[in-house]
Structure formats: C-alpha cells, structure tokens
Design a protein around this motif. Structure first.
Motif, short mmCIF file in Angstrom:
data_model
loop_
_atom_site.label_atom_id
_atom_site.label_comp_id
_atom_site.label_asym_id
_atom_site.label_seq_id
_atom_site.Cartn_x
_atom_site.Cartn_y
_atom_site.Cartn_z
N ARG A 144 -34.25 110.31 72.91
CA ARG A 144 -35.40 110.88 73.16
C ARG A 144 -35.09 110.29 74.33
NH1 ARG A 144 -39.35 110.39 70.02
NH2 ARG A 144 -40.16 108.51 70.07
N VAL A 145 -34.29 108.90 74.56
CA VAL A 145 -34.10 108.27 75.85
C VAL A 145 -32.85 108.32 76.61
CG1 VAL A 145 -33.44 106.10 76.38
CG2 VAL A 145 -35.24 105.92 74.68
N LYS A 146 -31.95 109.33 75.02
CA LYS A 146 -30.75 109.74 76.27
C LYS A 146 -31.36 111.37 75.92
CE LYS A 146 -27.86 105.79 75.23
NZ LYS A 146 -27.31 105.09 76.60
N MET B 99 -30.76 107.37 81.02
CA MET B 99 -30.10 106.53 80.94
C MET B 99 -30.88 105.71 79.58
SD MET B 99 -27.91 106.07 83.87
CE MET B 99 -26.64 104.35 83.26
N ALA B 100 -31.81 104.75 80.01
CA ALA B 100 -32.09 104.21 79.15
C ALA B 100 -33.53 104.01 79.34
CB ALA B 100 -32.32 102.70 79.75
N ASP B 101 -34.57 102.76 78.34
CA ASP B 101 -35.85 102.97 78.46
C ASP B 101 -36.36 102.91 79.96
OD1 ASP B 101 -36.23 103.34 75.98
OD2 ASP B 101 -36.33 101.55 75.84
N HIS B 102 -35.95 102.41 81.39
CA HIS B 102 -36.79 102.34 81.67
C HIS B 102 -35.56 102.92 83.62
CE1 HIS B 102 -40.04 99.48 80.15
NE2 HIS B 102 -38.47 98.95 79.17
N PHE C 92 -36.61 103.84 88.82
CA PHE C 92 -36.84 102.64 87.73
C PHE C 92 -38.42 102.99 87.40
CE2 PHE C 92 -33.95 101.59 91.26
CZ PHE C 92 -32.99 101.16 90.37
N HIS C 93 -38.81 103.22 85.54
CA HIS C 93 -39.70 103.79 85.37
C HIS C 93 -40.27 102.00 84.93
CE1 HIS C 93 -38.35 107.61 84.45
NE2 HIS C 93 -36.43 106.94 84.13
N VAL C 94 -41.58 101.76 85.77
CA VAL C 94 -41.79 100.35 85.83
C VAL C 94 -43.01 100.36 84.47
CG1 VAL C 94 -41.43 99.56 88.18
CG2 VAL C 94 -43.21 101.18 87.60
N SER D 281 -43.30 105.65 88.58
CA SER D 281 -41.64 105.22 88.70
C SER D 281 -41.78 105.33 89.90
CB SER D 281 -41.03 106.44 87.97
OG SER D 281 -40.71 106.71 87.06
N LEU D 282 -40.95 104.07 90.38
CA LEU D 282 -40.29 103.64 91.64
C LEU D 282 -38.87 104.14 91.43
CD1 LEU D 282 -41.60 100.26 92.44
CD2 LEU D 282 -42.69 102.10 92.51
#
Length: 204
Positions: free
Chosen positions: A22-24, A61-64, A102-104, A109-110
């Motif tokens: 799910r992440v990628k 790409m990744a969790d965040h 960037f998923h804070v 997200s920012l």
C-alpha cells in the motif's frame, strides 16, 4: 501452542507485506477549484478570480513522503481601474506542478515544489462608459505606445497543504512567481496566485 504462534507470525508477515504494497503505490486525482490571482507591480489592483481544473498523478515512496505531478488549466491575471476605466488582465496557463508531499499526520500533508507554466492565451477586457471591449494584451500595450513582451513560459514555486478524508482531498496552495510574466518598457511583473481545489483520489 506452536501452531498458534506460527499462525500469528504468518498473519503479521502478511499484514506487513500488505502494508508495504500500500505504501509504494500510484494514484490519480482529478481536481477542480478557483484561483485568487494577482500580479506584482500592481499596487491598488484587485485580484482576478478564475477557474483551475486538471489532475495530478502521485507515487507514494514511503509512509511520510510522496511525489506528484499534474496538468492544470489555470486562469490568472489581475484587475485594475483608473479614471472610470476598469481593465481585467486575463492570462491563462497550462501549469505543470511537480511536488514533494510530506504526510505529517493522518490525512494532513504539506507540499512544495516547482511549477512550469505555458501561456495559452492573453487578453485584456476593458469596461468604460457602459461599453465592454476585449483585445490582445500585447496589442493593448502597443496602443498605449509601450512595447511589451508576453513570456510564453513562466516558473513558480507552489507551497501548500492538503487534507484527505474518504479519498476526498481539499488542497490550498500559494504559487509564488519567480520569473517574469510580462515585460513592458522598463517594468516587469510576475504572477502570485492563491489556489483552492477539491479532488477525489483513485488508487491505481
């Protein structure tokens, strides 16, 4: 007992593999909204409210962290008035935002990146004494005795935030112009645009 431990271990491994898949992943997000657009060197002018519509493709790409790229039709410009004459400068673009997201926290997200823009059309709408006329922007400068250069390519820096819930995404950005949009005589101007959209995220 050993069988239970083995089964639990397999479930954890499967859940981890599922989470990794799910992440990628890829997504596409059609969006529509409005701009509040201004231009530098236009003191006392009013913003032009315009349409923005298009779609973005994203890769998680990744969790965040995720990357996204889009194509948007964007109505920009500014409104000016002087001595009873009202003029709306209309400059419409095909914008291509390239962003790092960037998923804070969950849903929030920012984002920041770079946005090339290709000029699709430019004109000015003039209203005076109850009469409305529309001409090319370069032509209007020429009529005033000024040589002007409409830049066919511009760059801006988008900065913003979005919130996602149930695949619906609310997005707010400020697109800061960093290259000239118009050069007229000894002066030049850039775009600055607040942008608000709503979209729906589809996983691919």
């Amino acid at each position: 007992m050993k069988r239970m431990i083995l089964a639990a271990t397999m479930i954890v491994v499967m859940m981890g593999a599922s989470a990794q898949s799910r992440v990628k992943g890829w997504s596409i997000q059609p969006k529509i909204g409005f701009n509040i657009a201004t231009m530098t060197e236009s003191d006392g002018a009013d913003p032009r409210f315009g349409l923005v519509a298009g779609a973005e493709v994203g890769y998680q790409m990744a969790d965040h962290i995720s990357l996204s790229g889009g194509l948007f039709y964007s109505q920009q410009g500014v409104k000016e008035s002087s001595n009873g004459v009202k003029a709306t400068i209309k400059m419409d673009y095909l914008n291509i935002p390239l962003l790092v997201n960037f998923h804070v926290v969950k849903g929030l997200s920012l984002k920041a990146g770079l946005q090339p823009g290709i000029l699709l059309n430019d004109k000015v709408e003039v209203k005076a004494n109850g009469v409305t006329a529309e001409v090319g922007l370069e032509e209007s400068f020429r009529a005033g005795g000024v040589d002007a250069d409409m830049k066919s390519f511009v760059l801006s820096v988008p900065l913003g935030a979005s919130y996602e819930f149930s695949n619906v995404v609310l997005d707010a950005r400020y697109n800061l112009g960093i290259t000239k949009a118009v050069s007229a005589g000894s002066e030049s101007t850039k775009h600055n645009v607040f942008q608000f959209t709503v979209g729906y995220k589809f996983s691919l």
